[in-house]
Design an enzyme around this catalytic site. Structure first.
Site, PDB file in Angstrom:
ATOM      1  CE  LYS A 178      -1.888   2.419   3.297  1.00 15.18           C
ATOM      2  NZ  LYS A 178      -1.541   3.721   2.696  1.00 15.18           N
ATOM      3  N   GLY A 230       6.624   4.361   8.690  1.00 20.26           N
ATOM      4  CA  GLY A 230       5.813   5.566   8.822  1.00 20.26           C
ATOM      5  C   GLY A 230       6.008   6.185  10.190  1.00 20.26           C
ATOM      6  CB  SER A 231       4.003   8.696  11.948  1.00 17.86           C
ATOM      7  OG  SER A 231       2.764   8.027  11.956  1.00 17.86           O
ATOM      8  CB  THR A 232       6.494   7.142  16.469  1.00 18.00           C
ATOM      9  OG1 THR A 232       7.853   7.045  16.005  1.00 18.00           O
ATOM     10  CG2 THR A 232       6.391   6.489  17.833  1.00 18.00           C
ATOM     11  CB  ALA A 234       0.788   5.164  11.933  1.00 19.79           C
ATOM     12  CD  GLU A 252      13.000  -0.063   9.758  1.00 22.17           C
ATOM     13  OE1 GLU A 252      13.474   0.870  10.438  1.00 22.17           O
ATOM     14  OE2 GLU A 252      13.573  -1.158   9.633  1.00 22.17           O
ATOM     15  CB  CYS A 286      12.985   8.301   9.122  1.00 24.37           C
ATOM     16  SG  CYS A 286      13.937   7.222   8.025  1.00 24.37           S
ATOM     17  CD  GLU A 385       9.974  12.037  12.480  1.00 22.53           C
ATOM     18  OE1 GLU A 385       8.819  11.606  12.575  1.00 22.53           O
ATOM     19  OE2 GLU A 385      10.890  11.392  11.944  1.00 22.53           O
TER      20      GLU A 385
END
Ligand code: NAD
Length: 478
Positions: A178, A230-232, A234, A252, A286, A385
């Site tokens: 996705k 993706g983001s922490t 999520a 990651e 990142c 971040e």
């Protein structure tokens, strides 16, 4: 304007089962540049069924000899190479990555990763007979993990997809990928490459969509393994879901890494590497060392060097070959970066360069490269971040304090040490709690594990470790 009306499922173009669309907007011009169908739950079901069939049918992809899979992966790498310029331009137009960077990282790197894993799986032992202590021998098998749901962010859509696709295919897994809604057009070039490479139908399927599509995928009962970048925020939700389902997951996530400038650093000699380690892709990377730790004895000089450097960068349309800093990927992302710049000011940090929108760029989601001095590591801009071209220069007394500040963060993904004494740099680097770190530069390599500790994630991609993430061990006692 690039328009697609079908989804890549089961090795060909499938009619979408829903009516929703994703409209893609250029980050540099705010013009509509593409439209693709958004996958519905029924489309995800079809994609998972195709991947399931390709995995479960006897004699299929997981049963192929590894060398035969490697040949197919090399064909895919060749097919991507033939599209590398188009892919670079599509990524650049969508997410604002300067095209000169996109040509290397999004155009070239994915096929390098595919070839690395193709080579690895040709020689990797997928079975071994291990002499035991109880009088027998054990056949230890590394079996493919199964059907993978791979969810990818917009900042390096092709490269981060390849970190998942290459080891998963090498291991014998099949996949549903996705892409992010911001970067769906390049995913169509990937689909074309998969067809041209004649991967068996269903081995790789693509479902464009947002977080609801992602949520549906990871809970799907016919998925065996989840791989997420993706983001922490999520990532935490996905980890909770996978925990409940007891489903293997690689995460990651975000970072807030430190660039530790030691008192003997020759900044002038390494400025080009500093760009790659602190501001690459408009700060939307990142692992960047966005907390610059500077010795008090050289603080003013370091602030001046970073400010002059950030101020000298050419900001402009991402598709201009001379551009070094392009726009943020979305209006939402620019709002977020600007709100952090406001927070930095209100917390008492001093803007030495940038801090606003560049003049003369009325369209596009641009933010000036910005440096804050007088930052305390407890400030919000040093802890959260930002994901934009914003650096914080933080003073330290001695190396112990530098290491303590570097480690005083929820994250642990990247980082760098800048010094004229390489060995000293390695010693300092080894004291930082982080998954990856560079000396006088930062360049992830396909052969070495990449990933984070603490809130930066769980598990590793790349290297043989990245292959192991798509395998399950089976012991047969002989
Ligand atoms: P995001 O988490 O909003 O989205 C990432 C992907 O996950 C998208 O495809 C999105 O549609 C999907 N998604 C979002 N929420 C989901 C959910 N609850 N369930 C399932 N899918 C969901 O992140 P983003 O804004 O697209 O990307 C930026 C973030 O990614 C930054 O935090 C950055 O540090 C991180 N990142 C990490 C790495 C790494 O390797 N550690 C690399 C690049 C980016």
């Amino acid at each position: 304007m690039e328009r697609h009306d079908a989804l890549f499922i089961g090795g060909g173009w499938a009619e979408p089962q829903g009516d929703d669309h994703i409209t893609v907007v250029s980050a540099s011009t705010e013009e509509v540049i593409g439209r693709v169908p958004e996958a519905s739950e029924a489309d995800v079901d079809a994609a998972v069924a195709a991947a399931r069939g390709a995995f479960d049918d006897p004699g299929g992809w997981p049963d192929w000899e590894p060398a035969r899979r490697a040949d197919a992966m090399e064909r895919l790498a060749d097919a991507l190479d033939r599209r590398k310029d188009r892919i670079a331009r599509l990524v650049s137009a969508q997410n604002g990555m300067p095209v000169a960077i996109a040509e290397q990282l999004e155009g070239v790197f994915p096929s390098v990763v595919l070839r690395y894993y193709a080579d690895l799986v040709r020689t990797a032992a997928l079975e071994e007979r291990r002499p035991g202590l109880m009088g027998g021998t054990t056949l230890v098998r590394r079996r493919p993990a199964g059907v993978v749901a791979a969810i990818v962010p917009w900042n390096y859509p092709q490269t981060l997809a390849s970190f998942k696709i290459a080891p998963a295919l090498a291991a014998g897994c099949t996949m549903v990928v996705k892409p992010s809604p911001e970067t769906v057009l390049d995913a169509y070039a990937l689909a074309e490459a998969v067809m041209e490479a004649e991967l068996p139908p269903g081995v790789l399927n693509i479902v464009p969509g947002g977080r609801e599509v992602g949520r549906y995928m990871i809970t799907h009962p016919r998925i065996d393994k989840v791989a997420f970048t993706g983001s922490t925020a999520a990532g935490r939700e996905i980890a909770e879901t996978c925990g409940r389902l007891l489903r293997p997951v690689t995460l990651e996530l975000g970072g807030k890494s430190a660039a530790i400038v030691l008192d003997d650093a020759d900044l002038g000699a390494t400025m080009e590497n500093i760009f790659g380690a602190t501001l690459l892709n408009n700060g939307q990377t990142c692992y960047l060392g966005t907390r610059v730790l500077a010795p008090r004895s050289r603080y003013a000089e370091v602030v001046e060097a970073f400010s002059a450097f950030a101020g000298s960068l050419q900001v402009g349309d991402a598709l201009d070959a001379a551009t070094q800093i392009g726009p943020m990927a979305s209006a939402r992302q620019r709002d977020r970066v600007e709100s952090y710049i406001g927070k930095g000011r209100s917390e008492g940090a001093r803007v030495t360069v940038g801090g606003g929108r560049p003049s003369g760029l009325d369209k596009g989601w641009f933010v000036e490269p910005t440096v804050f001095a007088d930052v305390d590591n407890a400030f919000t801009i040093a802890q959260e971040e930002i994901f934009g071209p914003v650096l914080s220069v933080i003073p330290y007394g001695d190396v112990d304090e530098a290491v303590a500040i570097a480690n005083d963060t929820d994250y642990g993904l990247g980082g760098s040490v800048w010094t004229s004494d390489h060995e000293r740099g390695v010693q300092v680097a080894c004291r930082v709690h982080t998954g990856t770190i560079g000396i006088n530069g930062y360049l992830p390599d396909p052969t070495a594990p990449f990933g984070g500790v603490k809130a930066s994630g769980i598990g590793r991609e790349l290297g043989p470790e990245g292959l192991a993430a798509y395998q399950q061990n089976q012991s047969v006692y002989l």
